[in-house]
Design an enzyme around this catalytic site. Structure first.
Site, mmCIF file in Angstrom:
data_model
loop_
_atom_site.group_PDB
_atom_site.id
_atom_site.type_symbol
_atom_site.label_atom_id
_atom_site.label_comp_id
_atom_site.label_asym_id
_atom_site.label_seq_id
_atom_site.Cartn_x
_atom_site.Cartn_y
_atom_site.Cartn_z
ATOM 1 N N LYS A 8 0.866 -1.179 0.000
ATOM 2 C CA LYS A 8 0.000 0.000 0.000
ATOM 3 C C LYS A 8 0.907 1.234 0.000
ATOM 4 O O LYS A 8 1.448 1.625 1.026
ATOM 5 C CB LYS A 8 -0.918 0.030 1.228
ATOM 6 C CG LYS A 8 -2.013 1.062 1.073
ATOM 7 C CD LYS A 8 -2.376 1.767 2.353
ATOM 8 C CE LYS A 8 -1.428 2.825 2.775
ATOM 9 N NZ LYS A 8 -1.185 3.957 1.853
ATOM 10 N N GLU A 54 9.537 1.430 10.851
ATOM 11 C CA GLU A 54 10.564 2.455 10.625
ATOM 12 C C GLU A 54 9.847 3.791 10.768
ATOM 13 O O GLU A 54 9.091 4.195 9.878
ATOM 14 C CB GLU A 54 11.156 2.329 9.213
ATOM 15 C CG GLU A 54 11.821 1.004 8.924
ATOM 16 C CD GLU A 54 13.159 0.843 9.629
ATOM 17 O OE1 GLU A 54 13.681 1.846 10.148
ATOM 18 O OE2 GLU A 54 13.651 -0.289 9.681
ATOM 19 N N CYS A 84 13.709 10.938 6.994
ATOM 20 C CA CYS A 84 13.681 10.510 8.387
ATOM 21 C C CYS A 84 15.047 10.638 9.040
ATOM 22 O O CYS A 84 15.137 10.789 10.249
ATOM 23 C CB CYS A 84 13.182 9.081 8.475
ATOM 24 S SG CYS A 84 14.105 7.982 7.410
ATOM 25 N N GLU A 97 9.984 16.321 15.458
ATOM 26 C CA GLU A 97 10.626 16.189 14.154
ATOM 27 C C GLU A 97 10.197 17.356 13.260
ATOM 28 O O GLU A 97 9.002 17.622 13.126
ATOM 29 C CB GLU A 97 10.181 14.862 13.537
ATOM 30 C CG GLU A 97 10.725 14.593 12.152
ATOM 31 C CD GLU A 97 10.224 13.267 11.584
ATOM 32 O OE1 GLU A 97 9.075 12.867 11.884
ATOM 33 O OE2 GLU A 97 10.982 12.635 10.836
HETATM 34 P P1 NAD Z 1 2.363 8.893 7.590
HETATM 35 O O1 NAD Z 1 2.553 8.037 8.769
HETATM 36 O O2 NAD Z 1 1.258 9.862 7.582
HETATM 37 O O3 NAD Z 1 2.161 8.017 6.262
HETATM 38 C C1 NAD Z 1 3.010 6.939 5.934
HETATM 39 C C2 NAD Z 1 2.183 5.834 5.299
HETATM 40 O O4 NAD Z 1 1.209 5.383 6.225
HETATM 41 C C3 NAD Z 1 1.410 6.258 4.051
HETATM 42 O O5 NAD Z 1 1.386 5.180 3.149
HETATM 43 C C4 NAD Z 1 0.019 6.517 4.585
HETATM 44 O O6 NAD Z 1 -0.980 6.340 3.612
HETATM 45 C C5 NAD Z 1 -0.080 5.439 5.632
HETATM 46 N N1 NAD Z 1 -1.054 5.688 6.681
HETATM 47 C C6 NAD Z 1 -1.438 6.875 7.196
HETATM 48 N N2 NAD Z 1 -2.352 6.669 8.168
HETATM 49 C C7 NAD Z 1 -2.549 5.339 8.264
HETATM 50 C C8 NAD Z 1 -3.361 4.506 9.090
HETATM 51 N N3 NAD Z 1 -4.166 5.005 10.034
HETATM 52 N N4 NAD Z 1 -3.285 3.173 8.901
HETATM 53 C C9 NAD Z 1 -2.470 2.646 7.973
HETATM 54 N N5 NAD Z 1 -1.677 3.373 7.174
HETATM 55 C C10 NAD Z 1 -1.710 4.713 7.320
HETATM 56 O O7 NAD Z 1 3.765 9.556 7.388
HETATM 57 P P2 NAD Z 1 4.129 10.747 6.427
HETATM 58 O O8 NAD Z 1 3.922 12.007 7.152
HETATM 59 O O9 NAD Z 1 3.501 10.586 5.110
HETATM 60 O O10 NAD Z 1 5.689 10.436 6.267
HETATM 61 C C11 NAD Z 1 6.643 11.087 6.988
HETATM 62 C C12 NAD Z 1 7.029 10.330 8.246
HETATM 63 O O11 NAD Z 1 7.639 9.102 7.919
HETATM 64 C C13 NAD Z 1 8.053 11.093 9.036
HETATM 65 O O12 NAD Z 1 7.776 11.020 10.408
HETATM 66 C C14 NAD Z 1 9.345 10.357 8.737
HETATM 67 O O13 NAD Z 1 10.347 10.494 9.695
HETATM 68 C C15 NAD Z 1 8.879 8.971 8.588
HETATM 69 N N6 NAD Z 1 9.829 8.196 7.793
HETATM 70 C C16 NAD Z 1 10.589 7.264 8.439
HETATM 71 C C17 NAD Z 1 11.531 6.544 7.735
HETATM 72 C C18 NAD Z 1 12.368 5.508 8.424
HETATM 73 O O14 NAD Z 1 13.016 4.730 7.751
HETATM 74 N N7 NAD Z 1 12.369 5.435 9.740
HETATM 75 C C19 NAD Z 1 11.690 6.763 6.364
HETATM 76 C C20 NAD Z 1 10.898 7.723 5.730
HETATM 77 C C21 NAD Z 1 9.955 8.430 6.474
#
Ligand code: NAD
Length: 483
Positions: free
Chosen positions: A178, A254, A288, A386
């Site tokens: 997804k 992650e 991240c 963050e």
């Molecule tokens: P997000 O958590 O909003 O979204 C990430 C994913 O989760 C998307 O595919 C989104 O559709 C999905 N999602 C959102 N709500 C959901 C739910 N209730 N149930 C299931 N899936 C859901 O994150 P974002 O703001 O889009 O991305 C940025 C964040 O991701 C930052 O905090 C960043 O640090 C983190 N990140 C971490 C890493 C790592 O390797 N640790 C890498 C990249 C990004």
């Protein structure tokens, strides 16, 4: 230029490119222009259940595929992706607004990871204990966990897919992917390469959706899903972890980061500035591992702040297709507003904005922000959050102990940076920082061989490297009586 010509807009379920059962679609936007790039099939619960069922039906034969055949299929996909990398880079620019050179770098890096994981398929582990006890032998097989659900973020729409799908397929798992709603086109293009490479139907499905919470629930509740691998925010990760309890599912998380940078008083300031600019402002700061909080020793603080702000002011904000651009737009309006709110709270808390931090231009769905630098005398509450954008905070510290204390004053622990003219001192500080990854005198880069992941609220489990494949295996111990 949009760069989405020929992009897939249907989802992939059981080897077929299909519309949503409901017929629904959702729009994908170019954050740099506000243009509508595509309307993509909007998966609902029924579609996701169909994808899980297809994965369930395919998983045993993929698990039982001879290693060299699995390797050959994955290698064919790598070759096809290599042929199509220009087109996929264009999709990445269109969906994310990141500069073209960064998008090309991302897909090239993704290829290295898919290639690495394909080789791992040739050397999955196993152990044998002859006569472990007087009357028996024993062996341990490491079996694929089964159906893996993968949820990826938008900031690295190809690379995050490579880390998860590459490793899970190599381990012999079937995957339901997804992708983030902002960036489904890249994920669909990558999946298309696997289909064209002859990956058996159902081994990989892709279900873009505009309602991730609903689809997340289906993935967590479905008994066929054995493992969920998620990259995204800590808030969503926490929700998923709680939701996984009912099915006792394996979780790989992650999550967010809030990387500190510690700079001692014996550094060559200009070199450090180059590294920190890269570690903070690449991908418009939406990474991240991005360097969020700089703790600089008082002995070099004035010089560092002067050179750093000069360098940041020199970054060019603009059209991601222009080779001179360093920083494109943020992903969407919500991201812009979150960052602006954080800047406002930092200023209210006593910080100074010594460079940038203002909107340059709005688009229909997002905005461009000048890269910025906040300074403050001491720590400010909001710095424990963050900052997911091109804003760094700089705090002057008295000594290494204060730097380490402030660096660890967060609930995150994904990555950290240490700069010191004395390698021993740098290593000592690195040892004391609570973080899954540390760069000493360098910005962090990703390498297929190196495990990556967070401690504390930055996550559970490791991605990449051999460790990243082992996470998708579980051991089965078999004892056999000796006759
Ligand atoms: P997000 O958590 O909003 O979204 C990430 C994913 O989760 C998307 O595919 C989104 O559709 C999905 N999602 C959102 N709500 C959901 C739910 N209730 N149930 C299931 N899936 C859901 O994150 P974002 O703001 O889009 O991305 C940025 C964040 O991701 C930052 O905090 C960043 O640090 C983190 N990140 C971490 C890493 C790592 O390797 N640790 C890498 C990249 C990004």
């Amino acid at each position: 230029m949009t760069g989405t010509g020929g992009a897939r807009s249907r989802m992939l379920i059981g080897g077929e490119w299909v519309p949503a059962a409901s017929g629904a679609t959702f729009a994908v936007w170019d954050p740099a222009t506000g243009d509508r790039l595509a309307d993509v099939a909007d998966a609902g619960s029924a579609d996701v259940r169909a994808a899980i069922a297809a994965a369930g039906a395919a998983r045993e034969s993929w698990r039982d595929t001879v290693a060299s055949d699995r390797y050959a299929t994955l290698q064919r996909a790598v070759a096809i992706l290599r042929d199509r990398q220009g087109r996929i880079a264009d999709l990445i620019v269109g969906e994310t607004g990141k500069p073209l050179a960064e998008a090309r770098g991302e897909i090239a890096n993704s290829l290295r990871f898919f290639d690495f994981f394909s080789h791992e398929a040739l050397r999955l582990p196993g152990e044998y204990w002859p006569r472990v006890q007087e009357d028996r032998d024993a062996y341990v097989v490491h079996e694929p966990v089964g159906v893996v659900a993968a949820i990826t973020p938008w900031n690295f729409p190809a690379f995050m897919v490579a880390c998860k799908v590459g490793a899970a397929l190599a381990a012999g798992c079937a995957v339901v992917l997804k992708p983030a709603e902002q960036t489904p086109l890249t994920a669909l293009a990558i999946a298309e390469a696997f289909v064209d490479a002859g990956l058996p139907a159902g081994v990989l499905s892709v279900v873009p959706t505009s309602d991730p919470a609903a689809i997340g629930e289906v993935l967590l509740e479905h008994p066929e899903v054995a493992c969920l691998t998620f990259t995204g925010s800590t808030a969503v990760g926490q929700r998923l972890l709680a939701g996984a309890a009912g099915g006792v599912k394996r979780m790989l998380l992650e999550l967010g980061g809030n990387a500190p940078v510690i700079i001692t008083d014996d550094v060559e300031v200009d070199a450090v500035v180059r590294h920190v600019v890269r570690a903070r402002y690449a991908n418009a700061g939406q990474a991240c591992v991005a360097a969020n909080r700089v703790y600089v020793h008082q002995g070099v603080a004035d010089r560092f702040v002067e050179r750093f702000t000069d360098a940041v002011r020199g970054l060019r904000v603009g059209d991601p297709w222009d080779a001179a651009t360093d920083i494109g737009p943020l992903i969407d309006r919500r991201a812009v507003e979150t960052l602006e709110d954080q800047i406002a709270r930092a200023l209210a808390g006593g910080a100074s904005l010594v460079a940038g931090g203002r909107r340059v231009r709005d688009t229909a769905t997002s905005a461009f922000l000048e890269p910025g630098v906040l300074t403050s005398e001491g720590g400010i509450g909001v710095f424990s959050e963050e900052f997911f954008g091109p804003i760094a905070s700089v705090v002057v510290v008295q000594d290494d102990d204060e730097a380490v204390r402030r660096a660890n004053d967060t609930t995150y622990g994904l990555s950290a940076y240490v700069f010191s003219g004395d390698e021993g001192r740098g290593r000592l500080i690195a040892d004391r920082v609570r973080s899954g990854n540390v760069g000493v005198n360098c910005a962090l880069t990703s390498d297929p061989a190196l495990p990556f992941g967070g401690v504390r609220m930055s996550g559970i489990g490791r991605e990449r490297g051999r460790a990243g494949v082992l996470e998708f295996l579980e051991s089965k111990t078999i004892q056999i009586a000796r006759r």
